[in-house]
Design a protein around this motif. Sequence first.
Motif, mmCIF file in Angstrom:
data_model
loop_
_atom_site.group_PDB
_atom_site.id
_atom_site.type_symbol
_atom_site.label_atom_id
_atom_site.label_comp_id
_atom_site.label_asym_id
_atom_site.label_seq_id
_atom_site.Cartn_x
_atom_site.Cartn_y
_atom_site.Cartn_z
ATOM 1 N N SER A 231 -25.197 -9.976 1.101
ATOM 2 C CA SER A 231 -24.859 -8.736 0.401
ATOM 3 C C SER A 231 -24.161 -7.764 1.340
ATOM 4 O O SER A 231 -23.123 -7.173 1.007
ATOM 5 N N LYS A 232 -24.708 -7.607 2.545
ATOM 6 C CA LYS A 232 -24.106 -6.704 3.539
ATOM 7 C C LYS A 232 -22.715 -7.198 3.937
ATOM 8 O O LYS A 232 -21.793 -6.390 4.143
ATOM 9 N N MET A 233 -22.530 -8.519 4.022
ATOM 10 C CA MET A 233 -21.234 -9.077 4.393
ATOM 11 C C MET A 233 -20.162 -8.673 3.383
ATOM 12 O O MET A 233 -19.055 -8.266 3.758
ATOM 13 N N TYR A 234 -20.492 -8.752 2.095
ATOM 14 C CA TYR A 234 -19.507 -8.397 1.075
ATOM 15 C C TYR A 234 -19.295 -6.879 0.995
ATOM 16 O O TYR A 234 -18.192 -6.425 0.645
ATOM 17 N N CYS A 235 -20.326 -6.099 1.303
ATOM 18 C CA CYS A 235 -20.140 -4.649 1.391
ATOM 19 C C CYS A 235 -19.144 -4.306 2.507
ATOM 20 O O CYS A 235 -18.237 -3.485 2.322
ATOM 21 N N ASP A 236 -19.320 -4.927 3.654
ATOM 22 C CA ASP A 236 -18.411 -4.688 4.781
ATOM 23 C C ASP A 236 -16.990 -5.136 4.446
ATOM 24 O O ASP A 236 -16.013 -4.473 4.818
ATOM 25 N N ARG A 237 -16.885 -6.255 3.727
ATOM 26 C CA ARG A 237 -15.560 -6.747 3.339
ATOM 27 C C ARG A 237 -14.880 -5.754 2.393
ATOM 28 O O ARG A 237 -13.675 -5.470 2.520
ATOM 29 N N ALA A 238 -15.651 -5.210 1.459
ATOM 30 C CA ALA A 238 -15.088 -4.232 0.524
ATOM 31 C C ALA A 238 -14.650 -2.962 1.257
ATOM 32 O O ALA A 238 -13.590 -2.398 0.965
ATOM 33 N N LEU A 239 -15.464 -2.505 2.210
ATOM 34 C CA LEU A 239 -15.104 -1.306 2.982
ATOM 35 C C LEU A 239 -13.814 -1.508 3.765
ATOM 36 O O LEU A 239 -13.009 -0.579 3.909
ATOM 37 N N ALA A 240 -13.601 -2.729 4.261
ATOM 38 C CA ALA A 240 -12.401 -3.000 5.048
ATOM 39 C C ALA A 240 -11.144 -3.024 4.181
ATOM 40 O O ALA A 240 -10.038 -2.759 4.669
ATOM 41 N N LEU A 241 -11.319 -3.313 2.879
ATOM 42 C CA LEU A 241 -10.161 -3.452 1.989
ATOM 43 C C LEU A 241 -9.869 -2.221 1.150
ATOM 44 O O LEU A 241 -8.747 -2.042 0.671
ATOM 45 N N VAL A 242 -10.876 -1.371 0.960
ATOM 46 C CA VAL A 242 -10.738 -0.291 -0.023
ATOM 47 C C VAL A 242 -9.620 0.684 0.325
ATOM 48 O O VAL A 242 -8.968 1.247 -0.566
ATOM 49 N N SER A 243 -9.352 0.891 1.600
ATOM 50 C CA SER A 243 -8.302 1.834 2.002
ATOM 51 C C SER A 243 -6.907 1.366 1.600
ATOM 52 O O SER A 243 -5.953 2.150 1.598
ATOM 53 N N LYS A 244 -6.767 0.072 1.233
ATOM 54 C CA LYS A 244 -5.469 -0.468 0.858
ATOM 55 C C LYS A 244 -5.168 -0.296 -0.624
ATOM 56 O O LYS A 244 -4.084 -0.666 -1.092
ATOM 57 N N ILE A 245 -6.120 0.259 -1.373
ATOM 58 C CA ILE A 245 -5.897 0.505 -2.805
ATOM 59 C C ILE A 245 -5.047 1.761 -2.963
ATOM 60 O O ILE A 245 -5.291 2.778 -2.312
ATOM 61 N N ASN A 246 -4.062 1.717 -3.845
ATOM 62 C CA ASN A 246 -3.124 2.828 -4.001
ATOM 63 C C ASN A 246 -3.676 3.970 -4.858
ATOM 64 O O ASN A 246 -3.293 5.121 -4.693
ATOM 65 N N ASN A 247 -4.571 3.673 -5.783
ATOM 66 C CA ASN A 247 -5.099 4.683 -6.707
ATOM 67 C C ASN A 247 -6.192 5.515 -6.028
ATOM 68 O O ASN A 247 -7.271 5.003 -5.740
ATOM 69 N N PRO A 248 -5.964 6.830 -5.774
ATOM 70 C CA PRO A 248 -6.959 7.664 -5.080
ATOM 71 C C PRO A 248 -8.297 7.743 -5.829
ATOM 72 O O PRO A 248 -9.362 7.716 -5.208
ATOM 73 N N GLU A 249 -8.238 7.845 -7.144
ATOM 74 C CA GLU A 249 -9.472 7.898 -7.952
ATOM 75 C C GLU A 249 -10.272 6.614 -7.768
ATOM 76 O O GLU A 249 -11.494 6.650 -7.600
ATOM 77 N N MET A 250 -9.580 5.479 -7.785
ATOM 78 C CA MET A 250 -10.243 4.188 -7.609
ATOM 79 C C MET A 250 -10.843 4.066 -6.207
ATOM 80 O O MET A 250 -11.933 3.519 -6.036
ATOM 81 N N VAL A 251 -10.138 4.581 -5.214
ATOM 82 C CA VAL A 251 -10.645 4.532 -3.840
ATOM 83 C C VAL A 251 -11.969 5.291 -3.735
ATOM 84 O O VAL A 251 -12.949 4.785 -3.179
#
Length: 552
Positions: free
Chosen positions: A124-144
Amino acid sequence: MKKISYFIIITVYSIFSIQAAAQDPEAYNKLYTKVYLEISPKDMPLALQIADSLFSISKTPLFQTKSLMLSASLYQQQQSLTKAAELAEEAYKIISKTSDYNWMVRVSGFLATQYRMLQLYGKSKMYCDRALALVSKINNPEMVKSTMGLIHQELAYNDIAAKDYHSSIQHIRESQKNFDRISQNKDYLTADNEQLLGLSYFHLADYKRALYHYQNSLNLMSKMPDNIVKGLCYNGIAAVHIQREELSQAKHYLDSAVKIAGDSRHLPLKSEIYKTSQQYYLKVKDLAGFEKVRQKQDSVRDEMSSSRAQFLDSALIRMENKNQEAQRIIKARNIPIAIATIFIIVSISCFFFYRRRQKRRFAQFMADFEIRRKIPSSGSLITGSTNTTPEPATEVLISDDSQNHKAEQEQSATKKQGNQQVIPEETLQRILASLDLFEEEHLFTSANVSLSFLSTHLNTNSKYLSYILKQYKQKDFTRYINDLRINYILKNLKEDPEWRKYKISILAEKAGFSSHSKFTNIFKAYTGLSPSTFIQYLSGEETAGITAGNLL
């Protein structure tokens, strides 16, 4: 007749809708929403069939991922967590080959939740860390902001499971900073954070703050229908009132929580509410009510354990398939490599022979351990019939050693004099029930546990407690605590591979032992192996499939 007509209409509609969705993204999204919100509550098999059809006609990685996640969400609703996780893993493999970071993060967050519910906190922690590493690449500020809030919320859940409540509060505060800057679903997400704050402060014994945050959560959901978060809030408030001995108020909120749990398939919610109900019935001395709820909780725990075991079994099968594939590759390599392999095998044969005896002991111990786990009354780690393990070290591995030793000497002297403790039946049943809760909540892992501490915690005296342990657990206090602690470590080492990565000193601390050396001595006395060697063999058994029948 009406049912047949309904089925025909739905089937015809689904066929045309699926065909349209194959050509038009807008039609695809409409059908996706209709299946999830309208069809699944009425006809789950049909919803799953349509979701599967959507995947088969999907032409792009995005549509394939969305259809797999639709199926995964439907299986999650049915509490089929293993199937949900497997489908989401497949979806992540597909979407990770694209640059769609939005869906990569969404699938990672879904997997983090599934693995947490399966009590696989490392994954679970591994996928949380993976999501944190990718979230900054999302273009939609609300979604981020929304996604960042959800990730920190998931990390808070993991911290609570690890009993790190100060860290969970920090993650919740960080989560709320992000939720404060979104517009969609803000009230519900904030209510969930308030509920988590209430739970964290409850475990920190700050009951005033706990009530404040639970009430904030309920206020935010005042116009919402009953849901899981409401059930957890009612349960949390009831638990606070139980701690304060305000039993009439506790009953009011507990009844509300039980009603929501009765209408829900959410097993963790049921488990928490049943746990609080047992505490309430102990306080009001209603042993019949306690036993009834306890049976319900046992049923829920068995179902949760079954889901987790099913996932672990499927994971081991996949691992075995990979091993077989690796073996085929090795056989296809050239002769020089084969000769080198043979040379290595010959070189280690002597060492293998030396280890063979230890492996047999390990296999026998694990087989006995599994048998004892299935027999609730067995308790002890030592088997008298096989005599495969020596008696545990006599050193008391809990705090307040001298006091424990003195208490046990008094108990021994009392026994030699032929005196028998006379305990009222009601008191006896209360103490036994409280001991069960003490074991279930893993309070024995506290380094401060002593005979006097536990006596006070159970609202009895040391003589009564010592007598009950001797008569009903067949052991003295020291042996009872050491058995619980070693069983706790063995269970977690076997079921959660992440535990095998911990340092021995961390394992000692988690079990409640005062030092690395004391833990090692006691562990070796029970298993015949040092902790590091035991972990090595356990990992080797699961990887190579040696004596798999004994371990699973």
